[in-house]
Design a protein around this motif. Sequence first.
Motif, PDB file in Angstrom:
ATOM      1  N   GLN A   1      35.447  41.684  28.015  1.00 15.45           N
ATOM      2  CA  GLN A   1      35.312  40.244  27.769  1.00 15.45           C
ATOM      3  C   GLN A   1      34.186  39.977  26.780  1.00 15.45           C
TER       4      GLN A   1
ATOM      5  N   LEU B   1      35.662  40.428  23.367  1.00 20.47           N
ATOM      6  CA  LEU B   1      36.526  39.305  22.997  1.00 20.47           C
ATOM      7  C   LEU B   1      35.700  38.064  22.672  1.00 20.47           C
TER       8      LEU B   1
ATOM      9  N   LEU C   1      43.173  47.401  24.812  1.00 23.01           N
ATOM     10  CA  LEU C   1      43.929  46.234  25.247  1.00 23.01           C
ATOM     11  C   LEU C   1      45.308  46.600  25.800  1.00 23.01           C
TER      12      LEU C   1
ATOM     13  N   LEU D   1      43.489  42.097  28.968  1.00 24.04           N
ATOM     14  CA  LEU D   1      43.939  40.766  28.549  1.00 24.04           C
ATOM     15  C   LEU D   1      44.493  39.956  29.714  1.00 24.04           C
TER      16      LEU D   1
ATOM     17  N   CYS E   1      40.580  39.331  31.961  1.00 20.55           N
ATOM     18  CA  CYS E   1      39.450  38.570  31.428  1.00 20.55           C
ATOM     19  C   CYS E   1      39.744  37.075  31.461  1.00 20.55           C
TER      20      CYS E   1
ATOM     21  N   VAL F   1      40.523  34.936  26.265  1.00 23.43           N
ATOM     22  CA  VAL F   1      41.631  35.786  25.829  1.00 23.43           C
ATOM     23  C   VAL F   1      42.523  35.040  24.848  1.00 23.43           C
TER      24      VAL F   1
END
Length: 640
Positions: free
Chosen positions: A435, A438, A467, A474, A477, A482
Amino acid sequence: MGMELPNQMSEYYAVEDTEVRDLELVAVVKQALLSVVEGDTDGYEQLLSTMHIPDGKGNRKEQRANAIAALVASLSALSGATYYINAEQHGRLLAAIISLSMWEFNSDVMDVLVEFIVSLATSSGRYVDLSLEMLVSNFTPDESYPLIRLSEPWGVEKKEKVLSRVHGALKDISDVIPLAPSRLFKIITERMPVVFAKEAVMALYVESMLRLDRSTIGELFGCGALIVVVVDRLIELDLEIEWDYILGEDPTKGIFEMELEDEEAEAELPGNSSTRKGLSGNFVVDKLDSLMVLTFEHVKSCENSERWVKVFYSLLHSFEKTVLPAYKSKFTQFLMFYACSLDPEGCGLMFADWLADKFYNSNNNLSRMISIGYLASYLARARFLSTSVVTCILERLVQWCCDYCKTQRGNMGLDDEEWLYAKCQDHSSFYAGCQAVLYILCFRMRSIMDIPHLKSQLLSMPFQQILKNPLEPLQVCLPSIVQEFVRQANAAQLLDESASVVFDGMLESEFSKAYGGPERLDMFFPFDPCLLKKCDSYIRSNYIYWSAVHKTYDVDEDDVDDDTSSADDVFQIRQPASGEELLEGGIPETFDDYDEFNSSLRNMSITPKDSFLWMAGGEMTKFARPMPPRLRPSMSPESL
């Protein structure tokens, strides 16, 4: 008593030869002190009476003037006879002198009082602590002093007269008595005002602490030692503040959508166009804001000195000891952010590396998740960190996530509820790391892609292996993060194939709750916009707000109708819209006034309601002092 000069002392006070008069007065005072042992207290009582000063109201001004003259003479004489003072026999005299506040008198009284205190401390060594306590007590005026005076020019002048004498006396004592600094440090920390003390009193005390920290005495304490004490008090104040209401009741709303909804809600509150206006009524918030500014100024004053590295290490030590464990802190961490902004290439980079190392090397999972939350928020928000630095740290983090995936074996699909609560918690540090990647890219992807060699570096990172791993980050998180990442990644062709996720605009999911644990560290973004008005003025120019972020899917106005634009054109810096100017740091200047701009920032926090709760006995318990109900930062990574 105290209305007229005692007969014996007035005779000596009338002598014109100052040197003779002073010597004779010292002899009289010495005899008065010694006579107490023999049972003769007349001279002692006369001396004691000069310590009591009438208030001077009405027709007593002349009486007060005469009494002050006697007080000056007595204290001056006592300075030459401190060796003969005995606490058991002269306790009332010492108590009367201790009760004298420099804030209530003119410079003449201040000078002789300081002279007496220094003499008392250095004459025999018996009253070092008492002398230091008398001086520290003058860091602030007594309770009867009208604090409103401190905001007036002559009140500021008065403050400097008092504090310059107090700090001068502390230096004089420390120069003579080697152990005095260690005793002074203990006294200062013990006498520090409690969190509920008045703002002006607390600010005065902290101002003196930081003034000492910059002095030679501060070096004897240990460089930055007093800063650590100040930060401890800042955290205490910080944790007294509770987010009254942060998230809306509808869990299906994403953090980006909530920004507009919160603006509409704010408009419905009469007389409050700004979140910070709502904050101003909370005396704990105002106090913390003022103390933070004092500390900012102190840190800034150290930046160009030889002490800077030591001071920064003291701040880092304090952050590790006090701020990092108190992950419910809402504002104090910005002291570290500000310090890093003063020295981006040195301390700024050091702090990022330190946070990363805490994540990679800590054996405590909670500490790891808190550290990575700080790192992600810091790299996303710190405008003073170069894109190259962010990319290098990001690459290391991506590689860690990839290596973690390689250590996992077996079928780890998300097919049942048991896996959710078992595996999400078992792999919580992995999901926290993912996370963080991202989140950083939501803020920084466009700027990385705009630089060719960094773009190549980013495209070579093993995102697919992470991922598309069976751990499926995905799906675990925070959905809002996302979705934004996927949108930008697809636009930038970051992934081998377009990714898609469907969360129906949810702010959070059961998966993210599971890995975030009861502390909700899945929603921990400690460098969300600072809502303290004074502090924000120090942070703003070095801070990235979500509204100023250039996303990979943004298209410049000049390119909208250009059919021949290349793919690289998508990554140009966003230009101001019509009628809009950009402030330094990329902040739009389209607001009529400062308050309107402040209001626009109110919806930029993505820290959840329950992330600022204490855990007690396995249950969530809220802090004692709520923020005003009008303070409702949104959950939007509009923190950019």
